[in-house]
Write an enzyme that holds these catalytic residues in place. Structure first.
Site, PDB file in Angstrom:
ATOM      1  CG  ASP A 138      -2.397   0.296   0.870  1.00 50.20           C
ATOM      2  OD1 ASP A 138      -2.543   1.132   0.016  1.00 50.20           O
ATOM      3  OD2 ASP A 138      -3.219  -0.243   1.648  1.00 50.20           O
TER       4      ASP A 138
ATOM      5  CD1 TRP B 255      -5.495   3.271  -3.339  1.00 49.98           C
ATOM      6  CD2 TRP B 255      -3.977   4.795  -3.044  1.00 49.98           C
ATOM      7  NE1 TRP B 255      -4.854   2.975  -2.059  1.00 49.98           N
ATOM      8  CE2 TRP B 255      -3.955   3.811  -1.883  1.00 49.98           C
ATOM      9  CE3 TRP B 255      -2.958   6.026  -3.024  1.00 49.98           C
ATOM     10  CZ2 TRP B 255      -2.999   4.185  -0.844  1.00 49.98           C
ATOM     11  CZ3 TRP B 255      -2.233   6.293  -1.703  1.00 49.98           C
ATOM     12  CH2 TRP B 255      -2.315   5.339  -0.819  1.00 49.98           C
TER      13      TRP B 255
ATOM     14  CG  ASP C   4      -9.499   1.778  -0.599  1.00 54.53           C
ATOM     15  OD1 ASP C   4      -8.633   1.718  -1.472  1.00 54.53           O
ATOM     16  OD2 ASP C   4      -9.576   1.736   0.450  1.00 54.53           O
TER      17      ASP C   4
HETATM   18  C1  GLA Z   1      -6.172   1.094   1.336  1.00 54.85           C
HETATM   19  C2  GLA Z   1      -5.998   0.175   0.512  1.00 54.85           C
HETATM   20  C3  GLA Z   1      -7.439  -0.701   0.675  1.00 54.85           C
HETATM   21  C4  GLA Z   1      -6.972  -1.626   2.057  1.00 54.85           C
HETATM   22  C5  GLA Z   1      -6.664  -0.312   3.079  1.00 54.85           C
HETATM   23  C6  GLA Z   1      -6.116  -1.129   4.444  1.00 54.85           C
HETATM   24  O1  GLA Z   1      -7.048   1.985   1.568  1.00 54.85           O
HETATM   25  O2  GLA Z   1      -6.230   0.717  -0.833  1.00 54.85           O
HETATM   26  O3  GLA Z   1      -7.283  -1.911   0.000  1.00 54.85           O
HETATM   27  O4  GLA Z   1      -5.742  -2.425   1.765  1.00 54.85           O
HETATM   28  O5  GLA Z   1      -5.808   0.417   2.866  1.00 54.85           O
HETATM   29  O6  GLA Z   1      -5.992  -0.096   5.487  1.00 54.85           O
END
Ligand code: GLA
Length: 587
Positions: free
Chosen positions: A146, A212, A233
Site C-alpha cells: 500500500d 491507487w 478504494d
Molecule cells: C488502502 C487500500 C485498501 C486496504 C486499506 C487497508 O485503503 O487501498 O485496499 O488495503 O488500505 O488499510
C-alpha cells in the site's frame, strides 16, 4: 484469484476468519475454479521489535503465531496450514513507515502499538528485512504494498500530531499527478520488486502495487509488479464500482499476461451487490471478468448464501477472466449509459462480450457483428454465460436490459478478417514499451462518484489521459486521418514504441497518419516497423491533414514486431497518430 480480508472485515481480521475463508474456498469448490490466494490485509501486526526490527504479529487475533523463542511470533504456522490445504498465502504492508489504518481507521482495536519506532510497521527503511521475513521465513506467496505511508503522513496532519507518528514529506499527492514524485515512487516499488526476486528466485509470486493509480503507475506497473491498482478504494456502491471499472476499461494496451490492471477487489455480497441485488452483483462480476481484473472475493465466506456462491462460482465467467490469451476486453461501444466490451479469446473465432446498462432506465441494446469483428453475413452463435441459453443471429441482434442489468456471452462467428487479426483485438500480445506520454495527465472520462456532496465534488484524479488506446485515438476520439475513419486500430502519441508478439503471421499491414484531432498539428512523424530488431519498413514523414499511407512488412519468422512513431522533433509536444486497421495476416 482468491480471497482478501479487507472488504469483509477491514482491520478486524483474525485467524478464524482467514482459516474459515480458506476452508470454505476449498469445500465450496471455488478453489478448484482457481480461487487460490488467501490474503491477509491490514490489521495483522502488533509492532516492530526494538532489538532487531523484526515485525511482531498480533497473537490475540492470530494465536498460531505465538511461537515463542527468539522469533516470538511467526505467521509460518498459518501459511503452512494454508499451503497444506492446497492454497497460497498473501500478506499486506505499506511502502512508507506507517500503513493506511494508522491514518484512517483510528477507532480500530488492531492498530500497531508502542513507541513511535515500534509503530513503524511499513517497509520504509526495512525493505530487505521485511520482504525476507514475508517470503523466506514465513513463506508467503503474495504481497500487497500500500502507499498511505508515502501519502498521508505529512507534518501537521492531525493523526501525525496527536498519535506521534514520524512525519514523511508525501511523495504521492492524492489527486495530483503533477505534484507526485513518480520517479521516486517507482524507485521504491522497484526496490521491493528486487527484494522479492532475491528471496523468491523461482518468481512464483504476486506483487500487488497499491497506489491507487497514482504516479502514472499505468505506464510502469507492468515492469515492476504483477498487478497495480488503478483507482481509490471500491465501496459496495454502484457508482463507485463504475468509477473503479472506468479506470481500467480503456487501458487494455497496458496489461498482458503476468501484468494486470487492478480496479480493486470484488464487493459482490455487500451493499448494492448483496444477495438482494443479484442483477448488480452479476454485472460487477461480469465487468471484472472481462477486464481481466484480479478476482479477489471480499466476503465472509463462512456464511455465504448459494446465490452468491453461484456468482463467484460461475465457471464460464471465470474462464473468460482466466483465458490464456490474456487479452483484456476492449470497449466496442460506449455511451454514458450503455457499454459493450469485447474480449478476444484464445479459441479461434471466439469472443467474450458484456453488454451493460449502467443507467437507471431500461434500454434496448443492439449488438452487431462489426463490434465483435465478425463477418456480417455469417451466423453468430451466442452462448449466455449466466442463463446458459444459446441463440443465433446474423448481422445484429437486440435485447432489453433492465437498469444495471448486463448480459455476458461467448460469441462464435466467422472473423471479419478471415486470415488474420487486428492488433486491437490482441492487447495481451502487446507490450507498451513507451506510450509517448511526455506529461502524464488526469483522466476526465472516469465516472465521478464522490463520497459525499462536500466542496466542489469530484475532480479528475486518476492518471491515464492520452497514451495508447485500442480502437480509439489517444484522447478517446474516433481514429481518423484526413477525414478517413478507422474502426479497428491503435491510437497512440508520437514518440512511442510498442512490441507485438507474432504468433506465426506472415505480414503486418496498417494505414497510418497523424490523427485529425491531435493537439499538435505542426509535428511530422515517421512510422517504422521493426522485426526482431531489424528495420523492415518505414513511411516518409507525415503531417496533420495529409492523407493516410499504407505500410506493410513481411514478418515471416519474426517473433517480436516493434511499431515506432518517430517525431521529427523529439522535444516537441507529441502529436496523436493512428495505426489504422493495424493487423497481422497470413499472406
Ligand atoms: C488502502 C487500500 C485498501 C486496504 C486499506 C487497508 O485503503 O487501498 O485496499 O488495503 O488500505 O488499510
Amino acid at each position: 484469484m482468491g480471497w482478501n480480508s479487507w472488504n469483509a472485515f477491514r482491520t478486524e481480521v483474525n485467524e478464524d476468519k482467514v482459516v474459515g475463508a480458506a476452508e470454505a474456498i476449498v469445500s465450496t469448490g471455488l478453489a478448484r475454479l482457481g480461487y487460490t490466494y488467501i490474503n491477509i490485509d491490514d490489521g495483522w501486526w502488533m509492532k516492530r521489535r526494538t532489538s532487531d526490527g523484526r515485525l511482531q504479529v498480533r497473537t490475540a487475533i492470530f494465536p498460531s503465531a505465538a511461537v515463542g523463542g527468539s522469533e516470538e511470533t511467526s505467521l509460518r504456522p498459518l501459511v503452512n496450514r494454508l499451503h497444506a490445504m492446497g492454497l497460497k498465502a498473501g500478506i499486506y504492508t505499506d511502502l512508507g513507515r506507517n500503513a493506511c489504518s494508522q491514518a484512517y481507521d483510528l477507532a480500530s482495536p488492531n492498530l500497531p502499538v508502542g513507541t513511535t519506532a515500534e509503530r513503524e510497521v511499513g517497509l520504509y527503511g526495512h525493505v530487505d528485512q521485511d520482504i525476507g521475513l514475508y517470503f523466506k521465513d514465513w513463506g508467503f506467496d503474495y504481497v500487497k504494498v500500500d502507499a498511505c505511508g508515502i501519502a498521508d503522513y505529512e507534518a501537521g496532519r492531525s493523526h501525525v500530531t496527536t498519535l506521534g507518528y514520524r512525519p514523511l514529506k508525501p511523495l504521492l499527492q492524492r489527486g495530483s499527478l503533477a505534484r507526485s514524485d513518480a520517479k521516486a515512487i517507482r524507485g521504491l516499488y522497484q526496490e521491493v520488486a528486487d527484494a522479492i526476486a532475491r528471496y523468491r528466485p523461482t518468481r512464483d509470486y504476486i506483487f500487488s502495487i497499491c497506489n491507487w493509480g497514482g504516479a502514472n503507475v499505468r505506464a510502469w506497473g507492468k515492469d515492476v509488479g504483477t498487478i497495480w491498482r488503478t483507482s481509490d478504494d471500491i465501496s459496495p456502491n454502484w457508482t463507485r464500482m463504475l468509477q473503479s471499472f472506468d479506470t481500467v476499461s480503456d487501458r487494455a494496451l497496458y496489461a498482458h499476461p503476468g501484468a494486470w490492471n487492478d480496479p480493486d477487489m470484488l464487493f459482490v455480497g455487500a451493499g448494492d451487490f448483496d444477495e438482494h441485488h443479484l442483477t448488480e452483483a452479476r454485472t460487477h462480476f461480469s465487468l471484472w471478468a472481462i477486464a481481466n481484473a484480479p478476482l479477489l472475493i471480499g466476503y465472509d465466506l463462512r456464511n455465504a448464501p448459494r446465490s452468491l456462491l453461484d456468482i463467484w462460482g460461475n465457471a464460464d465467467v471465470v474462464a473468460v477472466n482466466q483465458d490464456p490469451a490474456g487479452n483484456q476486453g476492449v470497449i466496442a461501444f460506449a455511451s454514458d449509459d450503455a457499454q459493450i466490451i469485447v474480449k478476444t479469446l484464445k479459441e479461434p473465432g471466439a469472443k467474450a462480450v458484456v453488454v451493460v446498462n449502467r443507467g437507471l432506465t431500461p434500454i434496448e441494446a443492439v449488438l452487431t457483428a462489426e463490434q465483435l469483428r465478425f463477418a456480417g453475413d455469417a451466423p453468430i452463435e451466442l452462448q449466455d454465460l449466466w442463463s446458459k441459453g444459446s441463440s443465433r443471429f446474423t448481422g445484429q441482434t437486440r435485447f432489453k436490459l433492465a437498469p444495471r442489468e448486463s448480459r455476458m456471452f461467448v460469441a462464435r462467428g466467422r472473423r471479419a478478417l478471415a486470415d488474420g487479426v487486428y492488433l486491437s483485438e490482441i492487447p495481451g500480445s502487446i507490450n507498451m514499451a513507451i506510450d509517448g506520454v511526455a506529461q502524464p495527465e488526469l483522466d476526465p472520462m472516469v465516472h465521478r462518484a464522490g463520497w459525499e456532496t462536500k466542496g466542489a465534488g469530484e475532480r479528475p484524479s486518476y492518471g491515464g489521459w492520452g497514451g495508447a488506446q485500442a480502437d480509439a485515438a489517444p484522447y478517446g476520439t474516433t481514429l481518423q486521418v484526413a477525414g478517413r475513419r478507422f474502426g479497428p486500430g491503435i491510437g497512440i502519441l508520437s514518440g512511442s514504441r510498442f512490441e507485438v508478439r507474432n504468433d506465426g503471421h506472415q505480414v503486418f499491414r496498417a494505414t497510418v497518419g497523424v490523427d485529425d484531432e491531435t493537439r499538435n498539428r505542426s509535428l511530422k512523424v515517421r512510422f517504422l516497423v521493426y522485426g526482431d530488431g531489424r528495420l523492415l519498413a518505414q513511411t516518409p514523414a507525415r503531417g496533420w491533414g495529409e492523407g493516410p499511407v499504407d505500410i506493410q512488412a513481411s514478418v515471416a519468422g519474426v517473433k517480436i514486431i516493434e511499431l515506432v512513431a518517430k517525431p521529427a522533433d523529439l522535444k516537441a509536444m507529441p502529436t496523436s497518430v493512428a495505426w489504422g486497421e493495424a493487423r497481422l495476416i497470413a499472406r
